[in-house]
Structure formats: C-alpha cells, structure tokens
Design an enzyme around this catalytic site. Structure first.
Site, short mmCIF file in Angstrom:
data_model
loop_
_atom_site.label_atom_id
_atom_site.label_comp_id
_atom_site.label_asym_id
_atom_site.label_seq_id
_atom_site.Cartn_x
_atom_site.Cartn_y
_atom_site.Cartn_z
NE ARG A 1 -10.10 -5.30 0.68
CZ ARG A 1 -9.38 -4.27 1.16
NH1 ARG A 1 -9.99 -3.28 1.78
NH2 ARG A 1 -8.07 -4.22 0.99
CD GLN B 1 -12.98 -2.03 -0.38
OE1 GLN B 1 -12.17 -1.88 0.50
NE2 GLN B 1 -14.15 -2.63 -0.17
NE ARG C 1 -3.81 0.69 2.01
CZ ARG C 1 -5.00 0.74 2.58
NH1 ARG C 1 -5.16 1.41 3.70
NH2 ARG C 1 -6.03 0.12 2.05
CG ASP D 1 -13.76 6.18 -0.40
OD1 ASP D 1 -13.73 5.97 0.82
OD2 ASP D 1 -12.74 6.13 -1.13
CB CYS E 1 -13.95 0.92 0.46
SG CYS E 1 -13.30 2.60 0.70
CG HIS F 1 -8.43 0.03 -2.57
ND1 HIS F 1 -7.58 -1.03 -2.27
CD2 HIS F 1 -9.10 0.30 -1.41
CE1 HIS F 1 -7.73 -1.37 -1.02
NE2 HIS F 1 -8.64 -0.58 -0.47
#
Ligand code: CP
Ligand code: NVA
Length: 301
Positions: free
Chosen positions: A287, A137, A107, A218, A259, A134
C-alpha cells in the site's frame, strides 16, 4: 510579549503591517510548490490532507508515511471534526481545502461524496475507499502478485465472499490488467450488475477455485454495512470461507490475499492467513509503495 487577542486591543500600525506582510508572502508563493521531481523528495513543499470518515489503520499510516518519505507533510482530518460533518457542503469543503493543500485523499461512505470532492477541488483527489470501491488497495495487490509470480495478465483470480467495494476494484483491475476474475459467493451478495460483464460467476466455491492462481477474500461485514445485517451475512457467507481445503483445490502455487483487517476463522482461517501461500503482509506493505507512485502520478512529479 506580543499576544494577538483582539483587533481592538492591537495597535493599528501593527494590524496594517500584518496585512502587508500577509500580502507579500502570498505574492511570493507563485503557484503550487514543486519538489525537485527526483525520486528522493518529490513532494518537498507539498501538504497532503488525509480525510477519514471511516476508521483506518493501513490507509492512514501508509499515506502518512508515504508523504513523509517523499519530503511532504500531511494533515490527518476526521470528517466528524470538520465543518463537513456539520452541514458544510462537500463542494465548499473542496474549494476551501484546495486553497491550503496540494493533494486530498478521502475515505468516505458514498461514492457521490468522492466525485463531488473531485469535481470542485482544484487539487488532485485520491479515493481512499468508498462504499463502492477501493482502488489504492488493488494497485497494491497487483503489485504484490507480480512481485511473487510475474505478470498478472492471463492469470485466474478467484474472489470468495461478499461482492463488495474491494471486489469492485478487483473487477475494474481485471479489465485494465487483463486477468480473469471469478466471483464465488451467495446470489444476494453478488457484485453490482455493471461489473458482471468483467467477471465469471460460479456459485460453488470448490468449482470456482479450480486452476486459480490467486484466491482473495475480505470481511463479511464492511464498514458501511449495518450491524443488523451481521448474522444474516455470516449465515450467507459461511460456505465461502477460505480454508486449507479450499486452497488445496487451487493451483499448488496459488497465492492468498486479503486487504485486511481480517476476521480470523470467519472469512479465512488462521491456517491460510499464516500459511506459506499467504502474502497478506507484503500486500499491506505495498500500500505504501503503490500509493507513493499514485501520489506522484496525481501531482505530475
Ligand atoms: N485495507 C485497508 O484499507 O485497511 P484500513 O481500513 O486499515 O485502511
Ligand atoms: N470491505 C471493507 C474493506 C476495508 C478495508 C470495508 O469497506 O469495510
């Protein structure tokens, strides 16, 4: 007691024996360790490095648990604590880590870091979020939608808010899984131009959500956004909050996803997050399952 404190205080025969043992053990490790490739412990004997240059709860824990459930082991590394954070190049870090571990999840900030890591690593690299995307996700999100409502192909997904990294992966998924994706948000926060062929843009959120099967939002301020932009972004995005009134304009069985982490009463109200159409906890759980499958895909087991 046999300590190892310095070369000059260690017996020469012992030093030679250490090197001989090291060579014998290195030769005995032929190639990369392979698990049985069964569903129970496909990562047995594998070491996975989890590198974080940004904070994380879900990604960190779900990857760590996922590897362990599959019989492997993990190392959670903070970029700041590695030489990476003190001038060693990404390429050199990738080359070195590949000699120790079987898989790298990172990440990071710039997408270029991820791509450089992948170019120079000799083990698979997984994107655990960059400023730009991402993907793990959204694999979990597609899985979650389909668990609740069946195939996502042909469905209408509406994103309300910032055209950010998570949105970008939704746009990539729209092309690959065949769903329609509408972006509703203020023009200054539009997704990058390269994505616009994959989506519809509708500035009015109330019009955008008509006929929606899934509504997603988000955070209004991502980890890579400067805190100085916070107030401006809140002002720009306030009209795009996902609340009960907006959900009421979508299909009655429309799902809500986020998310996480969420900022309750900013991008979404608690009423929606905790309401009957919200599947955010399934999303978070998935996830784990989706990433286990991604790791098996990468390792070919
Ligand atoms: N959704 C997500 O990636 O969460 P974390 O930042 O907690 O990993
Ligand atoms: N867009 C958010 C997602 C966090 C999982 C961020 O990048 O901070």
């Amino acid at each position: 007691m046999t300590h190892f404190l310095d070369i000059h205080t260690t017996d020469p025969a012992a030093l030679r024996s250490i090197i001989d043992t090291a060579r014998r053990m290195k030769d005995a490790r032929t190639g990369r360790p392979r698990g049985a490739c069964d569903d129970a412990t496909p990562l047995a004997g594998h070491m996975v490095a989890l590198i974080f240059e940004k904070p994380s709860t879900r990604t960190r824990v779900s990857f760590d648990v996922g590897v362990r459930q599959m019989g492997g082991e993990t190392m959670v590394l903070s970029g700041a604590d590695m030489q990476l954070g003190h001038g060693e190049t990404i390429a050199d870090t990738a080359r070195v880590l590949s000699r120790y571990v079987d898989l790298i999840m990172i990440r990071t900030f710039e997408e270029a870091t991820l791509l450089e890591m992948a170019e120079h690593a000799t083990v698979p690299v997984i994107n655990g979020l960059t400023n730009r995307s991402h993907p793990c996700q959204i694999m979990a999100d597609v899985m979650t939608y389909e668990e609740h409502r069946g195939p996502i192909a042909g469905k209408k997904v509406v994103w309300s808010g910032d055209g950010n990294n998570v949105f970008a992966s939704f746009a990539h998924a729209a092309g690959q899984f065949g769903f329609d994706l509408t972006f509703t948000g203020p023009e200054p926060l539009d997704p990058e131009p390269a994505l616009r062929d994959l989506i519809t843009i509708e500035r009015d959120p109330r019009i955008a959500v008509a006929g929606a099967d899934l509504i997603v939002t988000d955070t209004w301020v991502s980890m890579h956004d400067p805190q100085s932009a916070r107030e401006r972004r809140h002002n720009q995005l306030r009209g795009y909050q996902v609340n009960a009134a907006l959900m009421a304009r979508a299909n009655p069985d429309a799902l809500f996803m986020h998310c996480l982490p969420a900022h309750r009463e900013d991008e979404v109200t608690s009423e929606v997050m905790d309401g009957p159409n919200s599947v955010i906890w399934d999303e978070a759980e998935n996830r784990l399952h989706a990433q286990k499958a991604i790791m098996r895909h990468c390792l070919g087991c």
